[in-house]
Design a protein around this motif. Sequence first.
Motif, mmCIF file in Angstrom:
data_model
loop_
_atom_site.group_PDB
_atom_site.id
_atom_site.type_symbol
_atom_site.label_atom_id
_atom_site.label_comp_id
_atom_site.label_asym_id
_atom_site.label_seq_id
_atom_site.Cartn_x
_atom_site.Cartn_y
_atom_site.Cartn_z
ATOM 1 N N SER A 20 5.414 5.213 -35.722
ATOM 2 C CA SER A 20 5.316 4.312 -34.575
ATOM 3 C C SER A 20 4.403 3.151 -34.922
ATOM 4 C CB SER A 20 4.745 5.046 -33.359
ATOM 5 O OG SER A 20 5.533 6.157 -33.003
ATOM 6 N N CYS A 21 4.651 2.031 -34.320
ATOM 7 C CA CYS A 21 3.802 0.867 -34.534
ATOM 8 C C CYS A 21 3.733 0.085 -33.227
ATOM 9 C CB CYS A 21 4.345 -0.011 -35.646
ATOM 10 S SG CYS A 21 3.374 -1.499 -35.940
ATOM 11 N N GLU A 22 2.551 0.019 -32.684
ATOM 12 C CA GLU A 22 2.352 -0.705 -31.429
ATOM 13 C C GLU A 22 1.755 -2.069 -31.711
ATOM 14 O OE1 GLU A 22 -0.056 1.315 -28.610
ATOM 15 O OE2 GLU A 22 0.170 -0.232 -27.066
ATOM 16 N N ALA A 23 2.355 -3.079 -31.115
ATOM 17 C CA ALA A 23 1.879 -4.446 -31.284
ATOM 18 C C ALA A 23 0.982 -4.844 -30.122
ATOM 19 C CB ALA A 23 3.068 -5.398 -31.380
ATOM 20 N N SER A 24 0.070 -5.757 -30.401
ATOM 21 C CA SER A 24 -0.857 -6.212 -29.369
ATOM 22 C C SER A 24 -0.270 -7.344 -28.535
ATOM 23 C CB SER A 24 -2.168 -6.670 -30.020
ATOM 24 O OG SER A 24 -1.933 -7.775 -30.877
ATOM 25 N N VAL A 25 0.981 -7.722 -28.862
ATOM 26 C CA VAL A 25 1.653 -8.779 -28.114
ATOM 27 C C VAL A 25 2.991 -8.249 -27.608
ATOM 28 C CG1 VAL A 25 0.554 -10.625 -29.422
ATOM 29 C CG2 VAL A 25 2.773 -9.720 -30.169
ATOM 30 N N SER A 26 3.559 -8.953 -26.661
ATOM 31 C CA SER A 26 4.877 -8.576 -26.181
ATOM 32 C C SER A 26 5.908 -8.784 -27.281
ATOM 33 C CB SER A 26 5.263 -9.419 -24.967
ATOM 34 O OG SER A 26 6.616 -9.201 -24.629
ATOM 35 N N ILE A 27 6.754 -7.793 -27.485
ATOM 36 C CA ILE A 27 7.774 -7.917 -28.528
ATOM 37 C C ILE A 27 9.127 -8.293 -27.944
ATOM 38 C CG2 ILE A 27 6.568 -6.263 -29.995
ATOM 39 C CD1 ILE A 27 8.799 -4.233 -29.281
ATOM 40 N N LEU A 28 9.121 -8.637 -26.683
ATOM 41 C CA LEU A 28 10.388 -8.894 -25.991
ATOM 42 C C LEU A 28 11.156 -10.029 -26.650
ATOM 43 C CD1 LEU A 28 11.942 -7.816 -23.586
ATOM 44 C CD2 LEU A 28 10.872 -9.588 -22.186
ATOM 45 N N ARG A 29 10.474 -11.063 -27.087
ATOM 46 C CA ARG A 29 11.163 -12.228 -27.639
ATOM 47 C C ARG A 29 10.721 -12.559 -29.050
ATOM 48 N NH1 ARG A 29 10.590 -13.185 -22.210
ATOM 49 N NH2 ARG A 29 12.495 -13.710 -21.079
ATOM 50 N N ILE A 30 10.147 -11.596 -29.755
ATOM 51 C CA ILE A 30 9.759 -11.872 -31.124
ATOM 52 C C ILE A 30 10.990 -11.945 -32.005
ATOM 53 C CG2 ILE A 30 7.411 -10.959 -31.025
ATOM 54 C CD1 ILE A 30 10.181 -8.879 -32.535
ATOM 55 N N TYR A 31 10.833 -12.543 -33.151
ATOM 56 C CA TYR A 31 11.964 -12.757 -34.048
ATOM 57 C C TYR A 31 12.449 -11.435 -34.619
ATOM 58 C CZ TYR A 31 14.729 -14.731 -37.852
ATOM 59 O OH TYR A 31 15.744 -15.051 -38.710
ATOM 60 N N ASN A 32 11.560 -10.670 -35.201
ATOM 61 C CA ASN A 32 11.927 -9.341 -35.681
ATOM 62 C C ASN A 32 10.688 -8.491 -35.924
ATOM 63 O OD1 ASN A 32 10.866 -9.726 -38.348
ATOM 64 N ND2 ASN A 32 12.791 -10.555 -39.080
ATOM 65 N N MET A 33 10.919 -7.210 -36.074
ATOM 66 C CA MET A 33 9.877 -6.265 -36.491
ATOM 67 C C MET A 33 10.464 -5.412 -37.598
ATOM 68 S SD MET A 33 8.002 -5.030 -32.981
ATOM 69 C CE MET A 33 6.539 -4.419 -33.856
ATOM 70 N N SER A 69 14.038 1.447 -34.324
ATOM 71 C CA SER A 69 14.305 1.148 -32.918
ATOM 72 C C SER A 69 13.030 0.560 -32.315
ATOM 73 C CB SER A 69 14.716 2.403 -32.156
ATOM 74 O OG SER A 69 13.673 3.361 -32.174
ATOM 75 N N ARG A 70 13.159 0.070 -31.123
ATOM 76 C CA ARG A 70 11.985 -0.511 -30.485
ATOM 77 C C ARG A 70 12.019 -0.240 -28.989
ATOM 78 N NH1 ARG A 70 13.200 -7.007 -30.319
ATOM 79 N NH2 ARG A 70 14.891 -6.858 -28.820
ATOM 80 N N ASP A 71 10.856 -0.225 -28.400
ATOM 81 C CA ASP A 71 10.696 -0.074 -26.968
ATOM 82 C C ASP A 71 9.891 -1.283 -26.501
ATOM 83 O OD1 ASP A 71 9.944 0.553 -24.379
ATOM 84 O OD2 ASP A 71 9.720 2.689 -24.799
ATOM 85 N N SER A 72 10.563 -2.243 -25.940
ATOM 86 C CA SER A 72 9.894 -3.475 -25.526
ATOM 87 C C SER A 72 8.861 -3.230 -24.437
ATOM 88 C CB SER A 72 10.922 -4.503 -25.063
ATOM 89 O OG SER A 72 11.778 -4.861 -26.132
ATOM 90 N N ALA A 73 9.101 -2.240 -23.602
ATOM 91 C CA ALA A 73 8.148 -1.941 -22.525
ATOM 92 C C ALA A 73 6.825 -1.440 -23.087
ATOM 93 C CB ALA A 73 8.739 -0.910 -21.576
ATOM 94 N N LYS A 74 6.876 -0.826 -24.273
ATOM 95 C CA LYS A 74 5.667 -0.295 -24.900
ATOM 96 C C LYS A 74 5.206 -1.158 -26.068
ATOM 97 C CE LYS A 74 6.657 4.517 -23.702
ATOM 98 N NZ LYS A 74 6.869 5.901 -24.221
#
Length: 116
Positions: A20-33, A69-74
């Motif tokens: 798992s990797c949690e970001a300190s910013v919203s990933i909703l509209r980031i380019y990629n992870m 996979s990603r969970d934008s809410a988290k």
Amino acid sequence: VQLQASGGGLVQAGGSLRLSCEASVSILRIYNMGWYRQAPGKERELVAVIAAGGIANYADSAKGRFTISRDSAKNTVYLQMNSLEPEDTGVYYCTVRLSRTNPNYWGQGTQFTVSS
């Protein structure tokens, strides 16, 4: 941007693990992870990447065994790894790219070992 990766450890060959990797910013509209791996004595290499639209790409060694996979809410990206092999051993780093023209931000890495 800060990235906190977790999930490393020791697993037997054939087993599964989820990073798992949690970001300190919203990933909703980031380019990629993505996830990169650095095996002992080897160059760092891309394992999997997921774009904002959800399209994922994998290294040949990961296809059919790993799922990103990603969970934008988290604000979290995951790497589900199945059928693990000793060759999967290494330090795994997560990355986030905010836009196409930005460089990657890197997490601190999480280590796991696959025993044969």
